[in-house]
Design a protein around this motif. Structure first.
Motif, PDB file in Angstrom:
ATOM      1  N   LEU A 206       0.816  -1.216   0.000  1.00  0.00           N
ATOM      2  CA  LEU A 206       0.000   0.000   0.000  1.00  0.00           C
ATOM      3  C   LEU A 206       0.849   1.265   0.000  1.00  0.00           C
ATOM      4  O   LEU A 206       0.557   2.233  -0.710  1.00  0.00           O
ATOM      5  CB  LEU A 206      -0.917   0.007   1.227  1.00  0.00           C
ATOM      6  N   LYS A 207       1.894   1.267   0.804  1.00  0.00           N
ATOM      7  CA  LYS A 207       2.701   2.476   0.936  1.00  0.00           C
ATOM      8  C   LYS A 207       3.516   2.742  -0.319  1.00  0.00           C
ATOM      9  O   LYS A 207       3.734   3.897  -0.695  1.00  0.00           O
ATOM     10  CB  LYS A 207       3.603   2.372   2.163  1.00  0.00           C
TER      11      LYS A 207
ATOM     12  N   ALA B  70      -1.757   8.819   6.188  1.00  0.00           N
ATOM     13  CA  ALA B  70      -2.393   8.678   7.497  1.00  0.00           C
ATOM     14  C   ALA B  70      -3.220   7.400   7.552  1.00  0.00           C
ATOM     15  O   ALA B  70      -3.203   6.672   8.562  1.00  0.00           O
ATOM     16  CB  ALA B  70      -3.268   9.890   7.785  1.00  0.00           C
ATOM     17  N   MET B  71      -3.925   7.091   6.471  1.00  0.00           N
ATOM     18  CA  MET B  71      -4.754   5.885   6.441  1.00  0.00           C
ATOM     19  C   MET B  71      -3.899   4.616   6.348  1.00  0.00           C
ATOM     20  O   MET B  71      -4.209   3.608   6.988  1.00  0.00           O
ATOM     21  CB  MET B  71      -5.722   5.948   5.254  1.00  0.00           C
ATOM     22  N   VAL B  72      -2.826   4.668   5.566  1.00  0.00           N
ATOM     23  CA  VAL B  72      -1.940   3.500   5.496  1.00  0.00           C
ATOM     24  C   VAL B  72      -1.333   3.225   6.868  1.00  0.00           C
ATOM     25  O   VAL B  72      -1.226   2.067   7.308  1.00  0.00           O
ATOM     26  CB  VAL B  72      -0.835   3.712   4.441  1.00  0.00           C
ATOM     27  N   GLY B  73      -0.951   4.300   7.568  1.00  0.00           N
ATOM     28  CA  GLY B  73      -0.431   4.131   8.918  1.00  0.00           C
ATOM     29  C   GLY B  73      -1.455   3.545   9.868  1.00  0.00           C
ATOM     30  O   GLY B  73      -1.127   2.717  10.733  1.00  0.00           O
TER      31      GLY B  73
ATOM     32  N   TYR C  84      -1.694  -0.182   9.139  1.00  0.00           N
ATOM     33  CA  TYR C  84      -0.448  -0.877   9.464  1.00  0.00           C
ATOM     34  C   TYR C  84      -0.283  -1.028  10.977  1.00  0.00           C
ATOM     35  O   TYR C  84       0.248  -2.050  11.444  1.00  0.00           O
ATOM     36  CB  TYR C  84       0.739  -0.125   8.877  1.00  0.00           C
ATOM     37  N   ASP C  85      -0.740  -0.034  11.743  1.00  0.00           N
ATOM     38  CA  ASP C  85      -0.621  -0.109  13.203  1.00  0.00           C
ATOM     39  C   ASP C  85      -1.364  -1.315  13.770  1.00  0.00           C
ATOM     40  O   ASP C  85      -0.967  -1.873  14.800  1.00  0.00           O
ATOM     41  CB  ASP C  85      -1.158   1.175  13.844  1.00  0.00           C
ATOM     42  N   GLN C  86      -2.444  -1.729  13.106  1.00  0.00           N
ATOM     43  CA  GLN C  86      -3.217  -2.878  13.585  1.00  0.00           C
ATOM     44  C   GLN C  86      -2.792  -4.184  12.915  1.00  0.00           C
ATOM     45  O   GLN C  86      -2.580  -5.196  13.580  1.00  0.00           O
ATOM     46  CB  GLN C  86      -4.713  -2.663  13.330  1.00  0.00           C
TER      47      GLN C  86
ATOM     48  N   ARG D 132       1.168  -4.472   4.935  1.00  0.00           N
ATOM     49  CA  ARG D 132       0.583  -3.508   3.989  1.00  0.00           C
ATOM     50  C   ARG D 132       0.327  -4.164   2.642  1.00  0.00           C
ATOM     51  O   ARG D 132       0.112  -3.484   1.646  1.00  0.00           O
ATOM     52  CB  ARG D 132       1.523  -2.308   3.826  1.00  0.00           C
ATOM     53  N   GLU D 133       0.370  -5.470   2.586  1.00  0.00           N
ATOM     54  CA  GLU D 133       0.185  -6.222   1.349  1.00  0.00           C
ATOM     55  C   GLU D 133      -1.260  -6.106   0.872  1.00  0.00           C
ATOM     56  O   GLU D 133      -2.198  -6.545   1.558  1.00  0.00           O
ATOM     57  CB  GLU D 133       0.543  -7.688   1.567  1.00  0.00           C
TER      58      GLU D 133
END
Length: 500
Positions: A313-314, A359-362, A365-367, A371-372
């Protein structure tokens, strides 16, 4: 308060905040967060004030402040070096952009636990440099603030960044930090050479931009040294083929730094080309415009095609940023009012939408800790607000009418068709490719049957939702009512030499 000192406050607030945070014991993590967020909110309010109070009918540099620093130095002359701050219709939307992104970045960064004191100190130093570049009307201080904005990135990525495992090899955060620093320092060296050459050629004993702008430089000098600014600043703007640091830097950086990196720092490069290269060397800009157009178009197409091939995603957002900054460079290369207007509009539009993207990718990813794209599926059933926010950023990216991306791209393409119709068609093709990879990403990761592996995921944190909502407000505001931006930008674009 005098308006010039109020402008100075946007630089002083983050620097003062950094000093205050230094005095707070590192164990008081919550107090550090509150101080940084209060500073971010203050910068946001100040940036809104300047945007609202800027008199677009009068145009030109406003909120002027001059603070002499070095005077009567033999090799400089009587004027020497002055901290000269002012904003015009091109820089004031970018000041607003910086205020928006730093406030949202501070909100996002409440989840930083490891050495958050050091993190926020470096973040404040970085943003003070960004404000300084957009406000500096003196070449010496413009370069000083430019370096202040770039150098903290190495530590921010190297210490708080993340690595990406591609299976056969790992792209570490140290690699991303070092690659970014080497590329940007190389670009800075070109800029520094151009600044010194301009200072000597002008013979006015000052680095003051309005004074240097009154000098008539020879055509040969302009053609020789304009590329130093075009390429030197262009590296930070993601100019192809010197763009490769950007996706790796985006991906390795922590969320707030990615937001500032793609949302604001890349704009410093494009802004430098306008403020220094195009303003001082109009004949050089005209001579090298075809080269800038080819490189910008190549970057736009290459970035879009590369984004379509990514699985992370990133990295999709990182290559998308290269593509959209290619639009900016294409707009600047038109050298006509509508194209350059579109380039500045795109700088703001891309800034808010890519900050929302990261911000949304983060948030995911935090959960999920991955990011695949293809491992997800049906996330709209578990995280509807997250999906809605990501979709708005994506729709703005592909140029949906009513969102910020559309009005910016429309102006750029109109300018291109007026001057270079073939490249206008290539720009439309790039937009079509963008629509493909954005819609495919949304369908694959967020809709369809829910992958039970992610049934435990929850909605975003409240602060992430607040930050996302603020960014969406400005995406919609510019898309629905672009007049406040166009009115401010147009006067200053028309005042640039060689635009017509």
């Amino acid at each position: 308060m005098d308006s010039g000192w109020l402008l100075f406050a946007t630089i002083a607030v983050p620097l003062t905040t950094a000093l205050i945070i230094m005095a707070i014991p590192s164990t008081y993590k919550q107090q550090v967060r509150w101080v940084a967020t209060a500073a971010g909110f203050t910068m946001f309010v100040l940036s809104v004030i300047f945007f609202v109070l800027y008199n677009y009918k009068e145009g030109g540099l406003q909120f002027d402040l001059r603070l002499p620093w070095l005077e009567n130095v033999a090799f400089l002359g009587k004027d020497g070096i002055t901290l000269h701050l002012a904003v015009d219709g091109i820089s004031v939307p970018l000041v607003l952009l910086t205020g928006i992104v730093i406030f949202c970045g501070c909100l996002i960064s409440w989840n930083i636990k490891y050495r958050n004191k050091d993190f926020f100190i470096l973040l404040m130093l970085l943003v003070s440099g960004v404000f300084g570049v957009f406000q500096a009307a003196d070449l010496f201080f413009l370069f000083f603030f430019y370096e202040l904005a770039v150098l903290p990135m190495y530590l921010l990525i190297g210490v708080w960044g993340s690595s990406t495992d591609f299976g056969t090899y790992v792209r570490t955060n140290g690699y991303g930090a070092m690659k970014l620093t080497l590329y940007l320092v190389a670009g800075s060296a070109l800029v520094f050479i151009g600044i010194l050459a301009t200072f000597v050629e002008a013979g006015r004993g000052t680095f003051d931009l309005p004074v240097l702008g009154q000098v008539t430089y020879s055509e040969t000098f302009q053609k020789t040294f304009y590329p130093f600014f075009m390429l030197g600043f262009g590296v930070l703007a993601g100019l192809w083929p010197f763009h490769t640091w950007s996706p790796d830097g985006h991906v390795a950086a922590p969320t707030a730094v990615s937001m500032l990196h793609a949302g604001v720092l890349m704009k410093l490069g494009a802004y430098g080309i306008i403020r220094v290269g195009m303003s001082l060397f109009p004949e050089g800009a005209e001579f090298w415009a075809p080269a800038l157009l080819v490189l910008g178009t190549t970057g736009a197409l290459y970035g879009a095609i590369s984004a379509m091939a990514q699985r992370d995603l990133k990295y999709v957002v990182g290559y998308s940023s290269v593509s959209h900054m290619g639009y900016v460079l294409m707009g600047l290369a038109t050298l006509n009012p509508i194209g350059v207007n579109g380039a500045v509009l795109q700088m703001f539009a891309h800034g808010v939408m890519t900050a929302l993207f990261f911000a949304m990718v983060g948030a995911i990813y935090d959960q999920a800790r991955v990011r695949e794209i293809w491992t997800f599926g049906g996330l709209s059933q578990r995280m509807p607000r997250f999906v809605a926010f990501f979709a708005i950023a994506g729709l703005s990216s592909l140029g949906l009418p009513g969102l910020a991306g559309f009005i910016a791209e429309f102006n750029i393409f109109a300018g291109l068709f007026k001057t270079y119709p073939v490249f206008g068609a290539l720009g439309i093709l790039t937009a079509a490719i963008t629509a493909v990879y954005i819609l495919r990403l949304l369908a694959a990761a967020f809709f369809g049957p829910l992958n039970e592996k992610w049934a435990h995921l929850k909605e975003m944190r409240l602060l992430e939702q607040v930050a996302g909502a603020i960014l969406i407000v400005f995406i919609v505001f510019m898309g629905v009512w672009p007049a406040p931006f166009v009115d401010r930008i147009a006067q200053s674009v028309l005042a640039l030499p060689g635009i017509g």
